[in-house]
Design a protein around this motif. Structure first.
Motif, PDB file in Angstrom:
ATOM      1  N   ALA A   1      23.609  -7.425   5.345  1.00  0.00           N
ATOM      2  CA  ALA A   1      25.017  -7.820   5.373  1.00  0.00           C
ATOM      3  C   ALA A   1      25.268  -8.733   6.560  1.00  0.00           C
ATOM      4  O   ALA A   1      24.468  -8.837   7.489  1.00  0.00           O
ATOM      5  N   VAL A   2      26.443  -9.381   6.545  1.00  0.00           N
ATOM      6  CA  VAL A   2      26.757 -10.356   7.590  1.00  0.00           C
ATOM      7  C   VAL A   2      26.754  -9.706   8.958  1.00  0.00           C
ATOM      8  O   VAL A   2      26.138 -10.216   9.905  1.00  0.00           O
ATOM      9  N   GLU A   3      27.449  -8.570   9.112  1.00  0.00           N
ATOM     10  CA  GLU A   3      27.552  -7.937  10.421  1.00  0.00           C
ATOM     11  C   GLU A   3      26.193  -7.428  10.909  1.00  0.00           C
ATOM     12  O   GLU A   3      25.908  -7.441  12.109  1.00  0.00           O
ATOM     13  N   GLU A   4      25.353  -6.994   9.970  1.00  0.00           N
ATOM     14  CA  GLU A   4      24.016  -6.548  10.363  1.00  0.00           C
ATOM     15  C   GLU A   4      23.194  -7.718  10.887  1.00  0.00           C
ATOM     16  O   GLU A   4      22.453  -7.576  11.866  1.00  0.00           O
ATOM     17  N   VAL A   5      23.333  -8.871  10.262  1.00  0.00           N
ATOM     18  CA  VAL A   5      22.605 -10.058  10.721  1.00  0.00           C
ATOM     19  C   VAL A   5      23.106 -10.484  12.087  1.00  0.00           C
ATOM     20  O   VAL A   5      22.317 -10.767  13.005  1.00  0.00           O
ATOM     21  N   ILE A   6      24.428 -10.499  12.280  1.00  0.00           N
ATOM     22  CA  ILE A   6      24.986 -10.926  13.566  1.00  0.00           C
ATOM     23  C   ILE A   6      24.579  -9.963  14.671  1.00  0.00           C
ATOM     24  O   ILE A   6      24.264 -10.370  15.796  1.00  0.00           O
ATOM     25  N   ALA A   7      24.542  -8.670  14.343  1.00  0.00           N
ATOM     26  CA  ALA A   7      24.137  -7.689  15.350  1.00  0.00           C
ATOM     27  C   ALA A   7      22.676  -7.879  15.742  1.00  0.00           C
ATOM     28  O   ALA A   7      22.302  -7.730  16.914  1.00  0.00           O
ATOM     29  N   ALA A   8      21.819  -8.216  14.766  1.00  0.00           N
ATOM     30  CA  ALA A   8      20.399  -8.435  15.073  1.00  0.00           C
ATOM     31  C   ALA A   8      20.212  -9.658  15.959  1.00  0.00           C
ATOM     32  O   ALA A   8      19.336  -9.675  16.835  1.00  0.00           O
ATOM     33  N   LEU A   9      21.038 -10.678  15.770  1.00  0.00           N
ATOM     34  CA  LEU A   9      20.918 -11.881  16.593  1.00  0.00           C
ATOM     35  C   LEU A   9      21.375 -11.639  18.023  1.00  0.00           C
ATOM     36  O   LEU A   9      21.074 -12.450  18.910  1.00  0.00           O
ATOM     37  N   ASP A  10      22.103 -10.543  18.236  1.00  0.00           N
ATOM     38  CA  ASP A  10      22.597 -10.235  19.585  1.00  0.00           C
ATOM     39  C   ASP A  10      21.713  -9.221  20.289  1.00  0.00           C
ATOM     40  O   ASP A  10      22.064  -8.730  21.352  1.00  0.00           O
ATOM     41  N   ARG A  11      20.550  -8.901  19.670  1.00  0.00           N
ATOM     42  CA  ARG A  11      19.608  -7.975  20.282  1.00  0.00           C
ATOM     43  C   ARG A  11      18.321  -8.725  20.648  1.00  0.00           C
ATOM     44  O   ARG A  11      18.019  -9.782  20.070  1.00  0.00           O
ATOM     45  N   PRO A  12      17.538  -8.200  21.605  1.00  0.00           N
ATOM     46  CA  PRO A  12      16.251  -8.826  21.925  1.00  0.00           C
ATOM     47  C   PRO A  12      15.361  -8.838  20.677  1.00  0.00           C
ATOM     48  O   PRO A  12      15.445  -7.904  19.862  1.00  0.00           O
TER      49      PRO A  12
ATOM     50  N   ALA B   1      26.223 -18.924  13.341  1.00  0.00           N
ATOM     51  CA  ALA B   1      25.559 -18.168  12.280  1.00  0.00           C
ATOM     52  C   ALA B   1      26.573 -17.545  11.333  1.00  0.00           C
ATOM     53  O   ALA B   1      26.405 -17.544  10.109  1.00  0.00           O
ATOM     54  N   ARG B   2      27.689 -16.990  11.896  1.00  0.00           N
ATOM     55  CA  ARG B   2      28.721 -16.387  11.047  1.00  0.00           C
ATOM     56  C   ARG B   2      29.350 -17.431  10.130  1.00  0.00           C
ATOM     57  O   ARG B   2      29.615 -17.160   8.951  1.00  0.00           O
ATOM     58  N   ALA B   3      29.583 -18.652  10.658  1.00  0.00           N
ATOM     59  CA  ALA B   3      30.185 -19.706   9.842  1.00  0.00           C
ATOM     60  C   ALA B   3      29.245 -20.124   8.712  1.00  0.00           C
ATOM     61  O   ALA B   3      29.672 -20.355   7.571  1.00  0.00           O
ATOM     62  N   ILE B   4      27.937 -20.227   8.989  1.00  0.00           N
ATOM     63  CA  ILE B   4      26.980 -20.614   7.945  1.00  0.00           C
ATOM     64  C   ILE B   4      26.916 -19.545   6.861  1.00  0.00           C
ATOM     65  O   ILE B   4      26.912 -19.854   5.655  1.00  0.00           O
ATOM     66  N   LEU B   5      26.875 -18.287   7.256  1.00  0.00           N
ATOM     67  CA  LEU B   5      26.824 -17.219   6.256  1.00  0.00           C
ATOM     68  C   LEU B   5      28.102 -17.179   5.433  1.00  0.00           C
ATOM     69  O   LEU B   5      28.065 -16.901   4.219  1.00  0.00           O
ATOM     70  N   ALA B   6      29.237 -17.455   6.068  1.00  0.00           N
ATOM     71  CA  ALA B   6      30.489 -17.496   5.309  1.00  0.00           C
ATOM     72  C   ALA B   6      30.472 -18.631   4.303  1.00  0.00           C
ATOM     73  O   ALA B   6      30.968 -18.494   3.171  1.00  0.00           O
TER      74      ALA B   6
ATOM     75  N   LEU C   1      27.708 -19.942   2.911  1.00  0.00           N
ATOM     76  CA  LEU C   1      26.734 -19.622   1.869  1.00  0.00           C
ATOM     77  C   LEU C   1      27.245 -18.539   0.923  1.00  0.00           C
ATOM     78  O   LEU C   1      26.747 -18.413  -0.208  1.00  0.00           O
ATOM     79  N   SER C   2      28.230 -17.776   1.344  1.00  0.00           N
ATOM     80  CA  SER C   2      28.761 -16.719   0.465  1.00  0.00           C
ATOM     81  C   SER C   2      29.397 -17.295  -0.782  1.00  0.00           C
ATOM     82  O   SER C   2      29.564 -16.588  -1.788  1.00  0.00           O
ATOM     83  N   GLY C   3      29.748 -18.547  -0.738  1.00  0.00           N
ATOM     84  CA  GLY C   3      30.361 -19.165  -1.904  1.00  0.00           C
ATOM     85  C   GLY C   3      29.363 -19.643  -2.934  1.00  0.00           C
ATOM     86  O   GLY C   3      29.772 -20.225  -3.961  1.00  0.00           O
ATOM     87  N   TYR C   4      28.062 -19.436  -2.731  1.00  0.00           N
ATOM     88  CA  TYR C   4      27.040 -19.889  -3.681  1.00  0.00           C
ATOM     89  C   TYR C   4      26.369 -18.686  -4.318  1.00  0.00           C
ATOM     90  O   TYR C   4      26.310 -17.594  -3.725  1.00  0.00           O
TER      91      TYR C   4
ATOM     92  N   SER D   1      34.702 -26.311   6.132  1.00  0.00           N
ATOM     93  CA  SER D   1      35.585 -25.999   5.004  1.00  0.00           C
ATOM     94  C   SER D   1      35.897 -24.503   4.916  1.00  0.00           C
ATOM     95  O   SER D   1      36.854 -24.106   4.248  1.00  0.00           O
ATOM     96  N   VAL D   2      35.106 -23.658   5.602  1.00  0.00           N
ATOM     97  CA  VAL D   2      35.345 -22.212   5.574  1.00  0.00           C
ATOM     98  C   VAL D   2      35.594 -21.641   6.958  1.00  0.00           C
ATOM     99  O   VAL D   2      36.126 -20.522   7.079  1.00  0.00           O
ATOM    100  N   ALA D   3      35.183 -22.346   8.016  1.00  0.00           N
ATOM    101  CA  ALA D   3      35.360 -21.814   9.379  1.00  0.00           C
ATOM    102  C   ALA D   3      35.414 -22.975  10.353  1.00  0.00           C
ATOM    103  O   ALA D   3      34.701 -23.969  10.206  1.00  0.00           O
ATOM    104  N   GLU D   4      36.273 -22.841  11.371  1.00  0.00           N
ATOM    105  CA  GLU D   4      36.398 -23.862  12.406  1.00  0.00           C
ATOM    106  C   GLU D   4      35.317 -23.599  13.468  1.00  0.00           C
ATOM    107  O   GLU D   4      35.386 -22.616  14.207  1.00  0.00           O
ATOM    108  N   VAL D   5      34.338 -24.472  13.562  1.00  0.00           N
ATOM    109  CA  VAL D   5      33.229 -24.285  14.482  1.00  0.00           C
ATOM    110  C   VAL D   5      32.685 -25.653  14.885  1.00  0.00           C
ATOM    111  O   VAL D   5      32.745 -26.618  14.120  1.00  0.00           O
TER     112      VAL D   5
END
Length: 768
Positions: free
Chosen positions: A5-16, A33-38, A40-43, A74-78
């Motif tokens: 899931a998105v939050e699991e991926v983001i949490a892994a990127l914040d760990r060593p 990373a959150r913006a890219i996953l958001a 890609l969720s549309g595909y 188009s889905v997130a301001e980044v």
């Protein structure tokens, strides 16, 4: 991770090991990373990888740099920097896998450092222990590490998971992207050193796309196209019949002659032809078409210049076609059912298979080429050594200064680059020069010149010399051990050994020190591909190998020719017309054999040393200086003088003799000066006393007296022992020595005879 899931991926990127030390960097990576996953969720897809492959970013990687920011926003301001950092983190964590094509189009300057630290740190630490530190920190080493990173980002896993197929796929993609030379193949050599590749993996990736292997007879025929099926089957059967007695290169050339140059040409001009029994008009027209060919040359303005020239291989083509017809006719007697239906009258006469005039022209041109280069051999060899010393001194001057500092070489100022591991500098014109590569080429140019001129070997034989080629032989008479050099079969498959002279031994020892592994003291084993036979040779400690960006590689003939051209440009030699004088590798072979025969080596011994199957080939070099013609002409002049009044001839004065010598290059001997056109010391001085071209030196009269007395003693000994075979030759030398002494005594007394002008009265014509 690609199914998390998105939050699991983001949490892994914040760990060593993905967690960045800088707070802003951590926030930028997470937001990107959150913006890219958001986005890609549309595909469609059940994993992030499937959604990525369904997106336009994967289908059109060339659009990512220009349109990627618009897609994500188009889905997130980044920020765009955050998008790039987030995508790199997703790829490093194996959430997404970026194809090789995608990575070759969209470069990232941070990918190597990030993935080496996060994906397989242990594997890269083990690789760093294997690779020399200088190579690891060099530009070539950095490119090799980047290639390994790209393969891991595209295929997943670590270094141990990279296969030979992955490396082959990357090599193919890099060629498509035009990065074959830039990326190199050092990464593949590193994988072999790590032991990650199986034994049957390709030896190297360099030029692997040009390695085709041996083709079958059917493939050799089909590559040129034959429309008539029965004739196609006949050609295949004929080649299969000939194959056991031919090497692959000859077989390939024969297939090309019979298909492309013979039958395919007939089918283009005579559609529907299906018989070897050619009408006279068809055969004549074919032979006329192959009398000439069109030579195309690209001009500086881009236009193509076409010139009709005489075909040089016309006789060889006719020989192949004539042998084809005659073989079928002979085999038809033994196997009439198989070959009988194809037996036909040969359209080529035996007289058409020889071109005597052209052969004589080629022989004359080659003789003249050797005559021009033989006097320049010693200056060229000296220039090769001087050029290497110049390049070596320049390299030492560069390495003596720190990066960014300037240094001077022969009044030229250079500035060393900031790369501490490199050996490059920029001149005053801003051109980047690689001093280590220049010194490398200069060394091998010198080595090639010395080996070729001391052995007379062909260039392919020289490039195949290995450390195992140096052998020893104990003389049965004295027990002395002499070094020999074993020449492996090449053109004629005739193995031979050469005596290693002290000069050649010094050159070979220098080469061995150059290529020896400094850690182990051994010469690295190298497998070389034989482009003539389309086979990989077994690993051998080749002498002519070099470190190409960290990867050991066998030298090619093209490299040697380029290195020789640099020496010639450094020396500035010119021929008789004032044009730059070039030295081809085969010129050294011709000069070696020519000098050996002219120096008195028996032709059959020269044939064995050269590896010729026919002694006429060896004697062809001897004709460069037609000794028989010269001696016959001198005998004619002597007979003509005998019929003329003696007072018309006199000994030339010193001034006249000096003027005459102005037309020749003098060769200084220990007893005088030789008028032969040659620039080195004579190796058979004792026999020179017989030669009429020897101009004795009055200061050497004592030595001539010793030679005369020694000859008298040897004649007495031969008469006493009954050595009748030696007496005649010794007496000829004795007569020559006495003649030279008389010539010195006459010149010393200074006597001269005024002969006046010869009479112009012509003798009366005799009646018949």
């Amino acid at each position: 991770m690609t199914c998390a899931a998105v939050e699991e991926v983001i949490a892994a990127l914040d760990r060593p090991p993905f967690r960045a030390e800088n707070t802003y960097s951590r926030w930028e990576r997470r937001s990107g990373a959150r913006a890219i996953l958001a986005w890609l969720s549309g595909y469609p897809g059940e994993s992030w990888q499937e959604r990525w492959e369904a997106s336009p970013a994967s289908a059109h990687p060339e659009r990512w740099a220009g349109e990627g920011h618009t897609w994500i926003r188009s889905v997130a301001e980044v920020r765009w920097g955050g998008v790039r950092s987030g995508l790199l983190m997703l790829a490093a964590a194996d959430v997404l896998r970026l194809s090789l094509r995608w990575q070759l189009i969209n470069h990232s300057g941070h990918a190597r450092a990030l993935v080496e630290r996060t994906r397989d740190a242990e594997g890269f630490a083990r690789l760093e222990d294997v690779v020399p530190p200088a190579r690891w920190a060099s530009a070539g080493g950095g490119r090799a590490r980047l290639v390994l990173i790209r393969i891991m980002l595209a295929k997943g896993g670590g270094l141990a998971d990279i296969t030979a197929g992955d490396a082959l796929e990357y090599a193919a993609e890099s060629r498509k992207a035009g990065l074959d030379r830039a990326s190199g193949t050092l990464f593949y050599a590193w994988l072999r050193e790590l032991g990650n590749l199986p034994p049957d993996a390709p030896v190297t990736l360099r030029n692997l796309h040009r390695v085709t292997g041996q083709l079958t007879c059917e493939q050799l025929v089909d590559r040129h196209g034959v429309a008539c099926s029965p004739v196609r089957a006949l050609l295949i059967d004929y080649l299969e019949e000939r194959r056991p007695r031919l090497d692959y290169s000859t077989l390939s050339n024969l297939a090309r002659a019979l298909t492309r140059n013979f039958w395919s040409d007939l089918e283009r001009h005579h559609p529907g032809i299906d018989s070897l029994d050619l009408p006279p008009g068809v055969a004549t027209a074919w032979k006329e078409r192959f009398r000439t060919r069109v030579r195309r040359r690209k001009l500086p303005d881009g236009a193509v210049e076409e010139t009709v020239v005489e075909r040089a291989d016309r006789a060889m083509l006719f020989i192949a076609v004539r042998a084809f017809y005659l073989d079928i006719a002979r085999w038809a007697v033994e196997e009439p059912a198989r070959w009988g239906p194809w037996a036909a009258r040969c359209p080529i006469r035996e007289a058409e298979t020889t071109d005597g005039k052209r052969a004589k022209r080629v022989k004359a041109r080659m003789d003249q080429r050797t005559r021009e280069r033989l006097p320049a051999l010693q200056p060229f060899a000296k220039a090769a050594a001087d050029y290497h010393r110049y390049r070596l001194a320049a390299l030492k001057a560069l390495l003596a200064v720190p990066p960014g500092a300037s240094f001077t070489i022969h009044d030229a100022v250079f500035v060393r680059t900031m790369n501490a591991a490199g050996a490059a500098a920029r001149g005053e014109d801003g051109v980047l020069l690689h001093f280590d590569i220049a010194e490398h080429r200069a060394f091998w140019a010198w080595a090639a010149v010395e080996v070729l001129r001391h052995t007379g070997a062909r260039i392919e034989e020289m490039l195949e010399l290995s450390h195992h080629a140096l052998i020893q032989y104990r003389l049965p008479t004295t027990g002395e051990i002499v070094p020999l050099l074993q020449i492996v079969p090449s053109k004629t498959d005739q193995e031979r050994v050469l005596l290693v002279s002290p000069e050649l031994a010094d050159v070979l020892a220098t080469i061995i020190r150059r290529v020896r592994n400094p850690k182990t003291g051994t010469i690295p084993l190298l497998s070389a591909y034989d482009y003539a036979e389309r086979l990989w040779n077994p690993p051998a400690p080749l002498l002519f190998q070099w470190d190409r960006s960290g990867e050991r590689s066998r030298m090619t003939g093209e490299f040697i020719r380029t290195a020789l051209a640099e020496v010639l440009a450094f020396l500035g030699l010119t021929d008789s017309t004032g044009r730059p004088l070039d030295f081809a590798p085969h010129d050294f072979r011709r000069i070696f054999i020519t000098d050996a025969i002219r120096s008195g080596l028996p032709p059959h011994i020269a044939q064995a040393i050269a590896g010729h199957t026919n002694i006429n080939t060896t004697m062809g070099y001897h004709a460069i200086y037609p000794t028989e013609t010269i001696e016959a002409h001198r005998a004619f002049i002597a007979r003509r003088r005998a019929l003329r009044p003696a007072e018309e001839y006199r000994t030339p004065t010193d001034t006249e003799w000096e003027d005459f010598l102005g037309h020749f290059e003098r060769r200084k001997l220990s007893v005088g000066t030789c008028a032969r056109a040659y620039g080195t010391a004579c190796i058979h001085e004792h026999a020179c006393v017989r030669c009429s071209l020897l101009r004795p030196d009055p200061a050497q009269r004592g030595r001539l007296v010793e030679i005369r007395d020694n000859l008298i003693d040897r004649i007495s000994e031969a008469e006493k022992e009954g050595w009748l075979g030696e007496i005649e030759g010794l007496q000829v030398s004795l007569s020559g020595a006495r003649a030279k002494l008389d010539q010195i005594d006459t010149a010393t007394t200074g006597s001269s005879v005024d002969l006046g002008m010869p009479s112009l009265d012509r003798p009366q014509k005799r009646s018949r």
